[in-house]
Motif scaffolding. Structure first.
Motif, PDB file in Angstrom:
ATOM      1  N   VAL A  94      33.534  43.638  29.927  1.00 44.76           N
ATOM      2  CA  VAL A  94      34.049  43.543  30.995  1.00 44.76           C
ATOM      3  C   VAL A  94      33.858  42.237  31.870  1.00 44.76           C
ATOM      4  O   VAL A  94      32.767  41.849  32.154  1.00 44.76           O
ATOM      5  CB  VAL A  94      33.445  44.570  31.864  1.00 44.76           C
ATOM      6  N   PRO A  95      34.820  41.361  31.590  1.00 43.73           N
ATOM      7  CA  PRO A  95      34.635  39.969  32.401  1.00 43.73           C
ATOM      8  C   PRO A  95      34.406  40.156  33.787  1.00 43.73           C
ATOM      9  O   PRO A  95      34.832  41.265  34.638  1.00 43.73           O
ATOM     10  CB  PRO A  95      36.022  39.338  32.117  1.00 43.73           C
ATOM     11  N   PRO A  96      33.722  39.176  34.334  1.00 37.63           N
ATOM     12  CA  PRO A  96      33.291  39.374  35.937  1.00 37.63           C
ATOM     13  C   PRO A  96      34.547  39.254  36.481  1.00 37.63           C
ATOM     14  O   PRO A  96      35.381  38.433  36.223  1.00 37.63           O
ATOM     15  CB  PRO A  96      32.270  38.280  36.065  1.00 37.63           C
ATOM     16  N   THR A  97      34.588  39.833  37.873  1.00 38.57           N
ATOM     17  CA  THR A  97      35.712  39.775  38.774  1.00 38.57           C
ATOM     18  C   THR A  97      35.690  38.217  39.749  1.00 38.57           C
ATOM     19  O   THR A  97      34.596  37.831  39.328  1.00 38.57           O
ATOM     20  CB  THR A  97      35.737  41.074  39.632  1.00 38.57           C
ATOM     21  N   ALA A  98      36.593  38.070  40.133  1.00 37.41           N
ATOM     22  CA  ALA A  98      36.705  36.621  40.878  1.00 37.41           C
ATOM     23  C   ALA A  98      35.682  36.773  42.161  1.00 37.41           C
ATOM     24  O   ALA A  98      35.021  35.890  42.453  1.00 37.41           O
ATOM     25  CB  ALA A  98      38.183  36.579  41.540  1.00 37.41           C
ATOM     26  N   GLU A  99      35.455  37.860  42.531  1.00 35.37           N
ATOM     27  CA  GLU A  99      34.278  38.197  43.626  1.00 35.37           C
ATOM     28  C   GLU A  99      33.138  37.986  43.243  1.00 35.37           C
ATOM     29  O   GLU A  99      32.114  37.235  43.807  1.00 35.37           O
ATOM     30  CB  GLU A  99      34.492  39.599  44.396  1.00 35.37           C
ATOM     31  N   GLU A 100      32.770  38.285  41.897  1.00 38.49           N
ATOM     32  CA  GLU A 100      31.448  38.144  41.370  1.00 38.49           C
ATOM     33  C   GLU A 100      31.126  36.614  41.156  1.00 38.49           C
ATOM     34  O   GLU A 100      30.264  36.242  41.211  1.00 38.49           O
ATOM     35  CB  GLU A 100      31.360  38.871  40.132  1.00 38.49           C
ATOM     36  N   ILE A 101      32.198  36.162  40.664  1.00 36.65           N
ATOM     37  CA  ILE A 101      32.152  34.615  40.277  1.00 36.65           C
ATOM     38  C   ILE A 101      31.792  33.720  41.460  1.00 36.65           C
ATOM     39  O   ILE A 101      30.992  32.692  41.460  1.00 36.65           O
ATOM     40  CB  ILE A 101      33.457  33.991  39.466  1.00 36.65           C
ATOM     41  N   ALA A 102      32.722  33.968  42.739  1.00 31.81           N
ATOM     42  CA  ALA A 102      32.312  33.385  43.842  1.00 31.81           C
ATOM     43  C   ALA A 102      31.016  33.739  44.476  1.00 31.81           C
ATOM     44  O   ALA A 102      30.321  32.886  44.798  1.00 31.81           O
ATOM     45  CB  ALA A 102      33.398  34.039  44.922  1.00 31.81           C
TER      46      ALA A 102
END
Length: 98
Positions: free
Chosen positions: A83-91
């Motif tokens: 499961v790749p990280p979401t944009a919120e997790e990356i931010a």
């Protein structure tokens, strides 16, 4: 195209790439393929080949082991997909490092 649609498209492509290049798929596929090939060599072993290995069909047993290991890796992909990280997790990660 709005920014939100663009982000959704990038997340979908990222998830596809993560699944495609999962190392478990490569390892599982190769071990399964080689396991089948070595098992076939074990089924076609001659008496002279068995005599050299003290009457143990080493190709057959090694092929079975490789096949089982390959199937384990392939099952692992199905049971625990990447499961790749979401944009919120990356931010959030970028904020933590700043």
């Amino acid at each position: 195209m709005s920014d939100y649609q663009h982000e959704v498209e990038l997340e979908r492509k990222s998830a596809t790439a993560a699944r495609l290049f999962d190392i478990r798929l490569i390892i599982g596929g190769l071990f399964t393929l080689y396991g089948v090939i070595v098992m076939i060599a074990g089924f076609t072993a001659s008496d002279a080949d068995l005599k050299k290995a003290q009457d143990i069909n080493i190709n057959l047993w090694t092929g079975v082991g490789m096949l089982l290991l390959g199937l384990f890796f392939l099952a692992w992909i199905k049971l625990r997909p990447v499961v790749p990280p979401t944009a919120e997790e990356i931010a959030a990660l970028q904020e933590d490092t700043d």
